[in-house]
Design a protein around this motif. Structure first.
Motif, PDB file in Angstrom:
ATOM      1  N   LYS A 118      49.292  34.486  54.889  1.00 43.90           N
ATOM      2  CA  LYS A 118      49.290  33.907  53.565  1.00 43.90           C
ATOM      3  C   LYS A 118      48.477  34.945  52.565  1.00 43.90           C
ATOM      4  N   LYS A 132      49.626  34.577  48.242  1.00 43.47           N
ATOM      5  CA  LYS A 132      48.333  33.701  47.526  1.00 43.47           C
ATOM      6  C   LYS A 132      48.799  34.029  46.101  1.00 43.47           C
ATOM      7  N   GLU A 144      41.840  36.766  50.133  1.00 45.93           N
ATOM      8  CA  GLU A 144      41.836  35.681  51.179  1.00 45.93           C
ATOM      9  C   GLU A 144      40.719  35.328  51.582  1.00 45.93           C
ATOM     10  N   ASN A 188      41.192  28.258  48.823  1.00 44.12           N
ATOM     11  CA  ASN A 188      42.621  27.467  48.883  1.00 44.12           C
ATOM     12  C   ASN A 188      42.849  26.582  47.504  1.00 44.12           C
TER      13      ASN A 188
END
Length: 398
Positions: free
Chosen positions: A134, A138, A205, A210
């Motif tokens: 991920k 992002k 990240e 999130n």
């Protein structure tokens, strides 16, 4: 500007109720008593959206009309036309390159400029290995939101003002100026949301929480009214970002639109000048007609986006550094891909940023992360060729 495309924004095709060829909605896209001259309108999506292309009314691109299809094959050719989902594939593949490119651009600490695609791929692999898959995807949701805000704002302004949203081939200087003013106003409105989206894409990240898809809207509004996430005193006011943001957006739009029309014109001349071989297979003729109408437009869009991104890469570097300053953003170490670094620049404005980069990082400092551009458009070209091959095969077997 750089951001990704939603899969359905057909509202760009709106021509207005004053247009006599408009006949009540998009669902059928039907036009009564329309001739080929009525179709000579072109609309381009905002230049900051990669993969954007000209949109035309009707079932095929006006510049590449090849006459009516043989009886019994037109409906089959239309139903087999390549869908817009291809743009989504390109956007998903390109997003990791966009993320890494932006991180390189704002990283004034970096010793490795990643001018080569080989070094860029190596560090991108390290980031993915350390932080998970991920890490390079992002901020994709926020870029969709920014595109929606941009398209919606452009539509609202064009409805509430006399500024033209589209230009016909019989344009005049007044229409061009009004059209560019509309684009500039759109970029101004979308600017705080673009800034929030930029932060999401470059933030490491490792320390991200999130965020939700609509968080960029909340943060953009908070930046306008001076509330929300706390920032440092080095944060530039929005009015300092208006000129570089509008300059980059308008130049990107002008360059991409001009190159796109030029490439379409050259492809049209090549197609009209090439000999036409008659074939007893009417199905094959219909398939070839569809491909000749659809893919030159995609190739023109590809060339337009590539030229605009390459020519404006230095300006984009300056723009992103100004937007990210004072936001307390922590990015990945683009030299290795295993650490994180804070952004603590103290630029006073666009001119000071340009002088500082030239003085401290050299001329090539404006091109940090350029190797990711090579990777991005190599993938884009591969998708175009693969799509053409797949659909050509499917259509011939229909």
């Amino acid at each position: 500007m750089t951001s990704r495309r939603p899969d359905s924004f057909d509202g760009l095709g709106y021509r207005g109720r004053e247009d006599p060829s408009f006949s009540g909605g998009y669902s059928g896209r039907s036009f009564n008593n329309s001739s080929s001259s009525d179709l000579q309108y072109w609309v381009t999506t905002p230049p900051d959206i990669p993969g954007s292309r000209n949109l035309h009314f009707g079932d095929r691109t006006p510049q590449f009309e090849t006459g009516p299809a043989p009886p019994g094959t037109a409906d089959e050719a239309q139903s087999a036309a390549p869908p817009s989902v291809q743009n989504n594939v390109e956007n998903v593949l390109a997003h990791p390159c966009i993320v890494f490119r932006r991180q390189c651009q704002v990283n004034y600490h970096a010793r490795c400029y990643h001018l080569s695609p080989l070094t860029a791929i190596s560090v991108m692999y390290n980031v993915t290995k350390t932080q998970g898959p991920k890490a390079l995807w992002k901020g994709m949701g926020s870029t969709f939101v920014v595109q929606g805000v941009t398209l919606g704002t452009e539509g609202i302004i064009s409805e509430c003002t006399p500024l033209p949203r589209e230009l016909s081939h019989k344009w005049n200087p007044k229409q061009v100026v009004g059209h560019l003013v509309l684009k500039g106003l759109t970029y101004v409105v979308a600017m705080p949301f673009y800034s929030a989206s930029l932060i999401e894409t470059v933030q490491s990240e490792i320390i991200r929480d999130n965020p939700g898809i609509l968080d960029c809207v909340k943060e953009g509004i908070g930046r306008v009214i001076g509330m929300g996430v706390p920032h440092s005193k080095r944060l530039l006011p929005l009015w300092n970002l208006v000129f570089p943001t509008v300059l980059h957006g308008v130049l990107h739009y002008v360059i991409s639109s001009s190159v796109q029309r030029l490439v379409l014109y050259l492809l049209q001349r090549r197609n009209t000048g090439s000999p036409k071989h008659s074939s007893p297979d009417s199905q094959t003729d219909a398939v070839q007609s569809m491909l000749d109408a659809y893919f030159p437009e995609l190739m023109a869009s590809f060339a337009a986006s590539l030229c605009a991104d390459v020519l404006l890469f230095p300006l984009e570097t300056v723009l992103h550094r100004l937007h990210i300053q004072g936001t307390r953003t922590i990015i990945d170490n683009t030299d290795l891909g295993f650490e994180v670094l804070p952004i603590n620049t103290q630029y006073e404005g666009m001119k000071d940023c340009i002088n500082a980069i030239r003085r401290e990082e050299g001329t090539m400092g404006f091109y940090k992360g350029f190797g990711s551009i090579v990777v991005q458009y190599s993938l884009h070209a591969a998708v175009l060729q693969f799509t053409k091959m797949i659909y050509s095969t499917l259509l011939r077997n229909t």
